[in-house]
Write an enzyme that holds these catalytic residues in place. Structure first.
Site, PDB file in Angstrom:
ATOM      1  N   TYR A 222       4.399   3.426  12.563  1.00 29.64           N
ATOM      2  CA  TYR A 222       3.770   3.302  11.250  1.00 29.64           C
ATOM      3  C   TYR A 222       2.331   2.797  11.326  1.00 29.64           C
ATOM      4  CZ  TYR A 222       5.622  -1.620  10.944  1.00 29.64           C
ATOM      5  OH  TYR A 222       5.952  -2.934  11.133  1.00 29.64           O
ATOM      6  N   GLU A 223       1.670   2.811  10.179  1.00 28.98           N
ATOM      7  CA  GLU A 223       0.228   2.534  10.056  1.00 28.98           C
ATOM      8  C   GLU A 223      -0.613   3.507  10.883  1.00 28.98           C
ATOM      9  OE1 GLU A 223      -0.379   0.760   7.726  1.00 28.98           O
ATOM     10  OE2 GLU A 223       1.494  -0.333   7.529  1.00 28.98           O
ATOM     11  N   GLY A 224      -0.133   4.746  10.964  1.00 31.75           N
ATOM     12  CA  GLY A 224      -0.793   5.758  11.777  1.00 31.75           C
ATOM     13  C   GLY A 224      -0.179   5.750  13.157  1.00 31.75           C
TER      14      GLY A 224
ATOM     15  N   MET B  80       0.860  -1.182   0.000  1.00 24.55           N
ATOM     16  CA  MET B  80       0.000   0.000   0.000  1.00 24.55           C
ATOM     17  C   MET B  80       0.892   1.227   0.000  1.00 24.55           C
ATOM     18  SD  MET B  80      -1.753   0.171   3.759  1.00 24.55           S
ATOM     19  CE  MET B  80      -0.838   0.083   5.302  1.00 24.55           C
TER      20      MET B  80
END
Length: 589
Positions: free
Chosen positions: A435-437, A162
């Site tokens: 990461y991933e927010g 992604m």
């Protein structure tokens, strides 16, 4: 490096006794997930992770990925391990049978993912990102897109990514500059650059399918103007190279064997997935999958760290016990006799086992959301997942990092030395809160969007579960005091939420000021509920030693870790004034 052994005894306890996966699967019609199948996945998955992946963990960290003129080569053994993983059918365990998957419940896929992540976090990134891409295409792709991409992704012939982040924007995706220009044939020309793309380029699969956020020429400003595109490295029809190239790979603190790439799109051919300008909604399908996986990385690195620490604590001789020599025949006692070492080990054990229970609890909700024929059940599960996902990501990654720090500390100076492997686990765990927010963003999502944004509905969905549990066990002969403690916190949870909500109506900064402490406060209460469920289930076990260990760890959690809620509550109630009083210019040197 610690020698990883899958904690099958604890996994089976949760599957069989705490959450009763077998009855759960039967109720959902998942007849293929028989007890024999579950046992086989546990046994064979453990062998693969222990014997194939774990031996590559340290060597992969030391070697890292190699970059040469746009070509990325993974460390020695990684490509062969992926081929063995694919050949064994592991990649499609929870994938749709229509595209070659085994169609088993998502929860079994997550159980397998825990073992993979614990044995080799970096290696696990490659199939992990692919599963996220598969979920997004499956949920939002056209029939043609599914037919074109899902079979190859499920088979492991292709992998996925992604692509969100750009150099000038991370969380604020409304600022992205990557552009998608419509072409006469219905395709799009994608131009721009993305950074921090995990598994963006490597040698483990024949093709890489990128899911890319970009803006159309007439897109509205901000996040309402983002679209999602499928951009393959090689064209699916002709096999020709697409105009997407790796510009470099990052040199990182941890997960060094996971290729973190800069990807440049130079008019690359892309295919719109979902509706135009609705790309963020599509990407959240993938991001939510990734956030659960990221939270699990805290558990995974914490489990590996605990296994190393417990062995060392039993072997390392230092000083005598304060209550007298425990091994008088030796020059000193093993350090596990010392209270402070016990404090660290029990903290590690309590968080690991509590976070594993949270993972499996959440995994069952995933099953229900995907498989239940009852619309009401599906909605209830989806609401609980919406509430729990930011907590899983942030609480588990933060506490997992704490666990790896304790693991290093148990080793003393040796924990800081590479050859023992404990410092690698701490380095690998450090990325998960980022990461991933980031965990700060997860906290804002929880408090601002999920709790206050639903007028408390999503919170009440969980507090009702806890309330019913406390009412049913209020007179438990051994755990009554802890049930009452949980019940009081559960009531306080709602009261604290109302207090924050009222303050936020006057000053929106109150949400940002309270968010992180509110999330951690929530996480500790959730683990308290799960620890009591485990303690009650443990009392019915024939294995007295295992049962006593669970009860003792539950007691430790309630007496030593759950009191942290008081500090988090006090911080929430302190409000935003002390945070915002100092003018920004006063932070300058």
């Amino acid at each position: 490096m610690p020698e990883y052994k899958a904690p099958l005894r604890d996994m089976r306890f949760l599957i069989d006794n705490v959450f009763d996966f077998h009855r759960h699967y039967a109720a959902l019609g998942a007849t293929d997930a028989s007890p024999d199948m579950v046992s086989a996945i546990l046994e064979e998955g453990a062998k693969f992770c222990e014997n194939v992946l774990a031996p590559l963990n340290r060597s992969g960290d030391e070697e890292g990925c190699h970059f040469d003129n746009g070509v990325v080569t993974t460390p020695k053994g990684f490509k062969e391990a992926f081929a063995q993983y694919v050949e064994g059918g592991w990649h499609g365990v929870a994938a749709d049978p229509a595209y070659g998957g085994q169609g088993l419940p998502q929860s079994l896929g997550l159980v397998l993912s825990e073992m993979i992540g614990s044995s080799n976090t970096s290696w696990g990134m490659y199939p992990g990102l692919t599963h996220g891409a598969m979920s997004a295409i499956h949920a939002h792709g056209t029939d043609e897109q599914k037919a074109t991409f899902l079979s190859k992704l499920t088979a492991g012939e292709w992998t996925g990514t992604m692509c969100l982040t750009e150099a000038h924007c991370g969380t604020d995706l409304g600022l992205i500059k990557t552009r998608a220009v419509p072409q006469a044939d219905g395709r799009y020309a994608i131009t721009g650059s993305k950074i921090f793309i995990s598994a963006g380029e490597h040698d483990m699969s024949a093709n890489i399918i990128h899911l890319v956020l970009a803006k159309l020429p007439d897109a509205p400003a901000g996040t309402k103007g983002i679209s999602l595109f499928i951009v393959p490295k090689f064209h699916a029809d002709s096999g020709e190279r697409n105009a997407v190239y790796c510009g470099s790979i990052e040199h990182k603190m941890g997960i060094k064997a996971s290729a973190t790439c800069v990807l440049n799109f130079d008019g690359a051919t892309g295919f719109l997935i979902g509706e135009a300008n609705k790309g963020l909604n599509c990407m959240f399908t993938m991001m939510n999958h990734a956030r659960l996986g990221t939270g699990m990385q805290g558990l995974c690195n914490g489990e590996a760290s605990f296994q190393g620490a417990i062995k060392y604590a039993n072997d390392r001789l230092q000083m005598r016990s304060l209550t007298g020599a425990k091994t008088p025949e030796k020059a000193a006692d093993p350090i596990i006799v010392h209270p402070d070492v016990r404090r660290m080990l029990l903290t590690m054990k309590a968080f690991n086992e509590g976070n594993r229970a949270l993972t499996y609890f959440t995994a069952q909700l995933l099953d229900t959301a995907h498989l239940s024929s009852d619309a009401g059940q599906r909605q209830e599960a989806e609401d609980l997942l919406a509430f729990l996902t930011p907590i899983c990501k942030a609480f588990m990654s933060d506490t997992g990092l704490e666990v790896t720090h304790h693991g290093m500390q148990v080793f003393g100076g040796h924990g800081y030395i590479r050859e023992w492997g404990m410092e690698q686990l701490a380095r690998d765990a450090r990325i998960a809160p980022i990461y991933e927010g980031t965990n700060g963003i997860q906290a804002l999502d929880l408090l601002g969007r999920k709790v206050l944004g639903s007028q408390g509905k999503l919170l009440r969905g969980f507090t009702k579960i806890v309330h019913k549990f406390c009412a049913a066990n209020a007179e438990h002969p051994q755990l009554k005091a802890y049930v009452e403690q949980l019940n009081q916190l559960n009531q306080q949870w709602g009261e604290l939420t109302v207090k924050v909500g009222m303050a936020a109506m006057k000053n929106p900064d109150e949400v940002g000021a309270a968010a992180v402490d509110y999330l951690m406060y929530s996480g500790y209460i959730i683990l308290a509920y799960l620890w009591l469920r485990m303690a009650i289930a443990a009392q019915a076990q024939d294995d007295a030693e295992f049962a006593n260990a669970k009860l003792a760890t539950c007691e430790f959690y309630f007496k030593r870790l759950l009191p942290r809620t008081a500090t988090h509550r006090a911080a929430v109630e302190a409000g935003s004034e002390c945070l915002m009083a100092l003018p920004a210019q006063m932070f300058a040197l």
